[in-house]
Design a protein around this motif. Structure first.
Motif, PDB file in Angstrom:
ATOM      1  N   LEU A  83       0.833  -1.210   0.000  1.00 44.38           N
ATOM      2  CA  LEU A  83       0.000   0.000   0.000  1.00 44.38           C
ATOM      3  C   LEU A  83       0.862   1.252   0.000  1.00 44.38           C
ATOM      4  O   LEU A  83       0.632   2.187  -0.766  1.00 44.38           O
ATOM      5  CB  LEU A  83      -0.909  -0.008   1.232  1.00 44.38           C
ATOM      6  CG  LEU A  83      -2.166  -0.876   1.163  1.00 44.38           C
ATOM      7  CD1 LEU A  83      -2.852  -0.917   2.526  1.00 44.38           C
ATOM      8  CD2 LEU A  83      -3.132  -0.376   0.103  1.00 44.38           C
ATOM      9  N   ALA A  84       1.857   1.275   0.880  1.00 43.82           N
ATOM     10  CA  ALA A  84       2.721   2.455   0.961  1.00 43.82           C
ATOM     11  C   ALA A  84       3.480   2.662  -0.343  1.00 43.82           C
ATOM     12  O   ALA A  84       3.579   3.789  -0.862  1.00 43.82           O
ATOM     13  CB  ALA A  84       3.688   2.311   2.137  1.00 43.82           C
ATOM     14  N   ALA A  85       4.019   1.577  -0.897  1.00 42.69           N
ATOM     15  CA  ALA A  85       4.818   1.682  -2.118  1.00 42.69           C
ATOM     16  C   ALA A  85       3.979   2.162  -3.294  1.00 42.69           C
ATOM     17  O   ALA A  85       4.465   2.915  -4.151  1.00 42.69           O
ATOM     18  CB  ALA A  85       5.452   0.333  -2.439  1.00 42.69           C
ATOM     19  N   ARG A  86       2.714   1.728  -3.351  1.00 44.35           N
ATOM     20  CA  ARG A  86       1.862   2.098  -4.487  1.00 44.35           C
ATOM     21  C   ARG A  86       1.714   3.609  -4.618  1.00 44.35           C
ATOM     22  O   ARG A  86       1.607   4.147  -5.712  1.00 44.35           O
ATOM     23  CB  ARG A  86       0.487   1.427  -4.309  1.00 44.35           C
ATOM     24  CG  ARG A  86      -0.534   1.815  -5.379  1.00 44.35           C
ATOM     25  CD  ARG A  86      -0.083   1.351  -6.753  1.00 44.35           C
ATOM     26  NE  ARG A  86      -1.000   1.751  -7.786  1.00 44.35           N
ATOM     27  CZ  ARG A  86      -0.983   2.924  -8.405  1.00 44.35           C
ATOM     28  NH1 ARG A  86      -0.083   3.837  -8.064  1.00 44.35           N
ATOM     29  NH2 ARG A  86      -1.852   3.194  -9.356  1.00 44.35           N
ATOM     30  N   PHE A  87       1.725   4.302  -3.492  1.00 45.32           N
ATOM     31  CA  PHE A  87       1.528   5.746  -3.519  1.00 45.32           C
ATOM     32  C   PHE A  87       2.819   6.515  -3.263  1.00 45.32           C
ATOM     33  O   PHE A  87       2.804   7.710  -2.993  1.00 45.32           O
ATOM     34  CB  PHE A  87       0.456   6.135  -2.499  1.00 45.32           C
ATOM     35  CG  PHE A  87      -0.889   5.577  -2.835  1.00 45.32           C
ATOM     36  CD1 PHE A  87      -1.706   6.189  -3.768  1.00 45.32           C
ATOM     37  CD2 PHE A  87      -1.323   4.393  -2.257  1.00 45.32           C
ATOM     38  CE1 PHE A  87      -2.935   5.656  -4.102  1.00 45.32           C
ATOM     39  CE2 PHE A  87      -2.553   3.851  -2.578  1.00 45.32           C
ATOM     40  CZ  PHE A  87      -3.367   4.483  -3.513  1.00 45.32           C
ATOM     41  N   GLY A  88       3.942   5.812  -3.341  1.00 40.77           N
ATOM     42  CA  GLY A  88       5.229   6.481  -3.264  1.00 40.77           C
ATOM     43  C   GLY A  88       5.685   6.846  -1.867  1.00 40.77           C
ATOM     44  O   GLY A  88       6.616   7.653  -1.708  1.00 40.77           O
ATOM     45  N   TYR A  89       5.062   6.247  -0.839  1.00 41.48           N
ATOM     46  CA  TYR A  89       5.492   6.520   0.527  1.00 41.48           C
ATOM     47  C   TYR A  89       6.677   5.639   0.895  1.00 41.48           C
ATOM     48  O   TYR A  89       6.818   4.524   0.378  1.00 41.48           O
ATOM     49  CB  TYR A  89       4.356   6.253   1.514  1.00 41.48           C
ATOM     50  CG  TYR A  89       3.178   7.160   1.376  1.00 41.48           C
ATOM     51  CD1 TYR A  89       1.944   6.666   0.985  1.00 41.48           C
ATOM     52  CD2 TYR A  89       3.278   8.516   1.655  1.00 41.48           C
ATOM     53  CE1 TYR A  89       0.838   7.486   0.867  1.00 41.48           C
ATOM     54  CE2 TYR A  89       2.177   9.353   1.543  1.00 41.48           C
ATOM     55  CZ  TYR A  89       0.965   8.839   1.141  1.00 41.48           C
ATOM     56  OH  TYR A  89      -0.114   9.662   1.036  1.00 41.48           O
ATOM     57  N   PRO A  90       7.521   6.097   1.814  1.00 41.93           N
ATOM     58  CA  PRO A  90       8.601   5.220   2.305  1.00 41.93           C
ATOM     59  C   PRO A  90       8.009   4.046   3.055  1.00 41.93           C
ATOM     60  O   PRO A  90       6.961   4.154   3.683  1.00 41.93           O
ATOM     61  CB  PRO A  90       9.407   6.132   3.244  1.00 41.93           C
ATOM     62  CG  PRO A  90       8.438   7.204   3.653  1.00 41.93           C
ATOM     63  CD  PRO A  90       7.539   7.420   2.475  1.00 41.93           C
ATOM     64  N   HIS A  91       8.677   2.885   2.990  1.00 34.34           N
ATOM     65  CA  HIS A  91       8.149   1.694   3.645  1.00 34.34           C
ATOM     66  C   HIS A  91       9.306   0.825   4.126  1.00 34.34           C
ATOM     67  O   HIS A  91      10.440   1.021   3.782  1.00 34.34           O
ATOM     68  CB  HIS A  91       7.246   0.901   2.699  1.00 34.34           C
ATOM     69  CG  HIS A  91       7.902   0.483   1.422  1.00 34.34           C
ATOM     70  ND1 HIS A  91       8.087   1.361   0.380  1.00 34.34           N
ATOM     71  CD2 HIS A  91       8.435  -0.699   1.034  1.00 34.34           C
ATOM     72  CE1 HIS A  91       8.697   0.725  -0.618  1.00 34.34           C
ATOM     73  NE2 HIS A  91       8.923  -0.527  -0.237  1.00 34.34           N
TER      74      HIS A  91
END
Length: 547
Positions: free
Chosen positions: A539-547
């Motif tokens: 989920l985080a990666a899909r929207f470009g958030y750090p994970h």
């Protein structure tokens, strides 16, 4: 406050209990895999040959034998053979990266490593020497009598994520598994139970499905494919008389949204691994009142379940969600703060005691000492595992889960429980949803909400049904995070009749400003991991958030 099971189970070993079942009913079917049926007598014969082979290879009590394999009847035979040789096993998933497999195998310092066909390919890529399953039942003769081990001996090693980023190996003794099923199981399984064995092999739910049946004289129905689909489940119930099934709440949501009737004919459905969805629990109870529905709670450090609850209609309407339940056999639940039990009804950290508690972590004395400690409960000092979960006990002794202590968010000085925001989002018109705290560019944590469309939204039922009934599409839903995280940026489209402004207004009507999400992202489907828990990283990666 504390709660405990009335009659603790006497300690026993897994293989010793299976042997007693086999002597009592040797011709009964222990395992079904495809067209193959294996009786208890055959299971004991084959696993005995495996045990002697391992003894000839130098396996001794106290050893840990890594086993890299997919679900199969052969895997069950091998695992029982490892236990009869006096050792513990650690099942590793063939789909794990080669580097991870190599690191875990090395950490266990095993005298031998075992693998099926796909496991052999994975271990070859990882650069790990191993023996194939096919060679294990060919032995030059018994290596003397098999050793005796106590119920306190380690039986299973579960690898779990560590807070330091390094995997931890939980050492689970025989008694942790056998306490659940002998002499009185934690739920009523009834005569000749048949349970679908579809959980991820490295997870403790696999223990429930496999050993639960073999310890009770039931039948483990092995599902060899990656994903359990409604057509497969219907076949298991119709053709093999499947009576029991375990699902994570996330996978139950998928089934309930599209093909709830595929569960028809089961005696009982067990949910565990996350909070059960009240709405879909109510739907199942209304639609199939003859199916017993259970909620189970327990970290892997207590093996499978520490508490269980038969869910009622009344449970689905409570403000705190479905209760986590009452302690299972051989288990104590304590609510503590600063090492001392709190007053009845107060919320604190959940501490688990009893025979189900693990021995500690492999080669990690510091983590073991921190998590496995003693608490003061009345006049007693009780050895427990500190879960990091929060909850309270009601007057009946039932546990009510209140989230993770370390999952609490601290935003602008306020402590926030993600479950509260998620509940508000569902009430505002969202479907399944996940709240994460993700730092912005300055490093300040922000509340991010990921949500599916509501089950009441237009076209949602049709879409979910297509997803569930099409096995190929469902496999993509569970295993391909990128595919499942497809996003439609128009929130009005995803939320159906609730547009973006109205959705935010509904949230603002029940949440204080400091609990309002900074960003809301609607997705077609919440992505799931292989064990069907929510894939937060995807989920985080899909929207470009750090994970």
């Amino acid at each position: 406050m504390s709660s405990w099971y009335g009659r603790p189970a006497p300690p026993a070993t897994i293989h010793g209990t299976v042997a007693r079942v086999a002597r009592r009913c040797p011709g009964r079917t222990a395992l079904i895999s495809g067209r193959h049926h294996i009786s208890y007598a055959r299971l004991m014969d084959r696993s005995g040959r495996v045990a002697h082979h391992l003894r000839n290879r130098g396996v001794r009590p106290g050893d840990v034998v890594p086993v890299t394999a997919r679900r199969s009847a052969d895997l069950a035979v091998v695992l029982l053979g490892v236990l009869r040789a006096g050792a513990a096993y650690a099942v590793l998933d063939v789909r794990w990266p080669a580097g991870r497999l190599h690191g875990l195998v090395t950490a266990m310092r095993a005298p031998v490593v075992l693998a099926d066909g796909p496991g052999s390919a994975a271990l070859d890529e990882a650069g790990c020497d191993h023996l194939a399953f096919a060679d294990l039942e060919h032995t030059g003769g018994p290596a003397g009598s098999l050793p005796d081990v106590t119920p306190d001996a380690c039986a299973t090693v579960f690898w779990t994520s560590g807070s330091t980023g390094r995997a931890k190996a939980v050492l689970s003794p025989h008694r942790a598994t056998t306490r659940l099923f002998t002499p009185e199981p934690f739920i009523r399984f009834g005569p000749a139970p048949v349970m679908v064995n579809a959980a991820a092999v490295a997870w403790d739910a696999f223990t429930l499905e496999l050993w639960g049946m073999l310890l009770l004289g039931g039948t483990a129905l092995v599902h060899e494919d990656d994903l359990l689909t409604p057509p497969a489940l219907r076949g298991y119930i119709k053709d093999h008389g499947a009576t029991h099934l375990f699902l994570t709440p996330a996978l139950f949501d998928v089934l309930a949204g599209g093909d709830l009737d595929c569960l028809a004919g089961l005696r009982a459905l067990l949910l565990g691994g996350d909070r059960p969805p009240p709405e879909n629990c109510r739907r199942l109870l209304d639609t199939h009142p003859d199916i017993e529905l259970y909620n189970g709670y327990g970290p892997v450090e207590s093996c499978v379940f520490a508490t269980t609850r038969r869910i009622t209609i009344e449970d689905t309407g409570g403000p705190g969600g479905v209760p986590a339940g009452e302690p299972v056999p051989g288990t104590e639940i304590h609510i503590v703060r600063d090492g001392v039990t709190v007053a009845p009804g107060e919320t604190g950290e959940v501490a688990i005691g009893g025979t189900g508690v693990a021995l500690g972590y492999l080669d990690d004395a510091a983590a073991t000492e921190a998590a496995f400690t003693g608490i003061v409960a009345g006049a007693r000092t009780v050895p427990v595992y500190l879960t990091g979960d929060r909850g309270h006990l009601d007057p009946s002794g039932a546990l009510h889960f209140a989230g993770r202590a370390d999952a609490q968010l601290k935003i602008a000085g306020h402590r926030i429980e993600p479950a509260e925001v998620e509940a508000a989002a569902r009430a505002a018109g969202a479907g399944r949803c996940v709240v994460s705290a993700i730092p912005d560019r300055s490093g300040t944590p922000r509340i991010i909400l990921f949500a599916e469309r509501s089950t009441d939204a237009p076209n949602n039922a049709e879409q979910t049904a297509r997803t569930v009934n099409d096995a190929e599409q469902t496999a993509r839903t569970v295993n391909d995070a990128e595919q499942t995280a497809r996003t439609v940026n128009d929130a009005a489209q995803i939320a159906g009749a609730v547009n973006d402004a109205e959705f935010r207004a509904r949230l603002a009507a029940v949440l204080p400003a400091y609990m309002m999400p900074s960003h809301i992202h609607f997705v077609d489907t919440i992505p799931l991991l292989d064990n069907t828990k929510v894939d937060r990283r995807a989920l985080a990666a899909r929207f470009g958030y750090p994970h």
